[in-house]
Scaffold this motif. Sequence first.
Motif, PDB file in Angstrom:
ATOM      1  N   LYS A  13      -9.423   7.642   0.973  1.00  0.00           N
ATOM      2  CA  LYS A  13      -8.331   7.809   0.015  1.00  0.00           C
ATOM      3  C   LYS A  13      -8.611   9.001  -0.893  1.00  0.00           C
ATOM      4  O   LYS A  13      -7.704   9.749  -1.265  1.00  0.00           O
ATOM      5  CB  LYS A  13      -8.187   6.534  -0.820  1.00  0.00           C
ATOM      6  N   MET A  34      -1.990   2.959   2.802  1.00  0.00           N
ATOM      7  CA  MET A  34      -2.261   4.291   2.255  1.00  0.00           C
ATOM      8  C   MET A  34      -1.350   5.327   2.886  1.00  0.00           C
ATOM      9  O   MET A  34      -0.825   6.214   2.197  1.00  0.00           O
ATOM     10  CB  MET A  34      -3.736   4.650   2.496  1.00  0.00           C
ATOM     11  N   SER A  59       1.639   7.777   1.150  1.00  0.00           N
ATOM     12  CA  SER A  59       1.395   9.220   1.130  1.00  0.00           C
ATOM     13  C   SER A  59       2.723   9.976   1.208  1.00  0.00           C
ATOM     14  O   SER A  59       3.729   9.464   1.693  1.00  0.00           O
ATOM     15  CB  SER A  59       0.503   9.631   2.304  1.00  0.00           C
TER      16      SER A  59
END
Length: 311
Positions: free
Chosen positions: A180, A210, A214
């Motif tokens: 991350k 994640m 994004s």
Amino acid sequence: MTAPKEIVDAVLEGRNQAVARMLTFVERRSDGVDDALAVLHRAAGSAHVLGLTGPPGSGKSTLVSALARHYRSQDRTVGVLAVDPSSVFSGGAILGDRIRMSDHGDDAGVFIRSVATRGALGGLSRACLDAITVLDAAGTDVVILETVGVGQAEVDVISAAQTVAVVSVPGMGDDVQAIKAGLLEVADVHVVNKADRDGASRTVAELREMLRLSHRTAGQWNVPIHQTVAANGDGVADLAAVFAAHLDWMTEHGERERRARRNAATRIRWVAEELVLDELRPGVAAFDHALDEVTAHRTDPLSAARQLVGR
């Protein structure tokens, strides 16, 4: 030691012994190596360059070995550049990935070389990029670049590879956090290795979340998450198919050309920086003169630096 034309010709014929000698010339920056690389660069451009990165302990070397075995089953040649930390004494690579991939030692279709980082902060040295050129010019079908695995700082791989895979494993609490922090943006494929461990589904779910959060634009490659157990080969053939699909997608959407230009720009900049820095050191007449002028307060450091760069 020089890099004679005969070795260049032998590299272009795909002879492993010549490739090994050329890589030694590259690492030592031997006389004539830049001229040799200029010839090899014109012959390169056909290999699919894969970059595998990720935290230590994620099983990258085992995965690289399994991929090499799969590509050889398809009668494709493989070059492996295993980037290792540099010895502070010799500058050489010290981890010895070639030992961990020793089962390919008798296969002439697999070329394995450990390459030192030589202090490069992003994990890659100029010699590593030149080594890719050598293997590519030798006709290698797939070049696999396995990076040292130091976490978020290791993003230089995007300056060398066409397809970047970030490898993680279940059960490492800081693993996904490291991705991350810095590696999420460089991944074309996320690989959850050792997927037979408890927690694999959780790791996949964290990565998927994640990726969902994004910032992505329409028309971008849809980054997949793929599970493997490299130790027994599970999922490796499917992973290779994902890499091939990514190469096809890049070719179809013009991304392959864009990445080639980006990588070329990085290499030009790195070489230019080396050339400039080589002139900006004590012992070079112009630098010593500027040093004298600044020390005597006849000019200031910024003016002296601009004059040196202007040369």
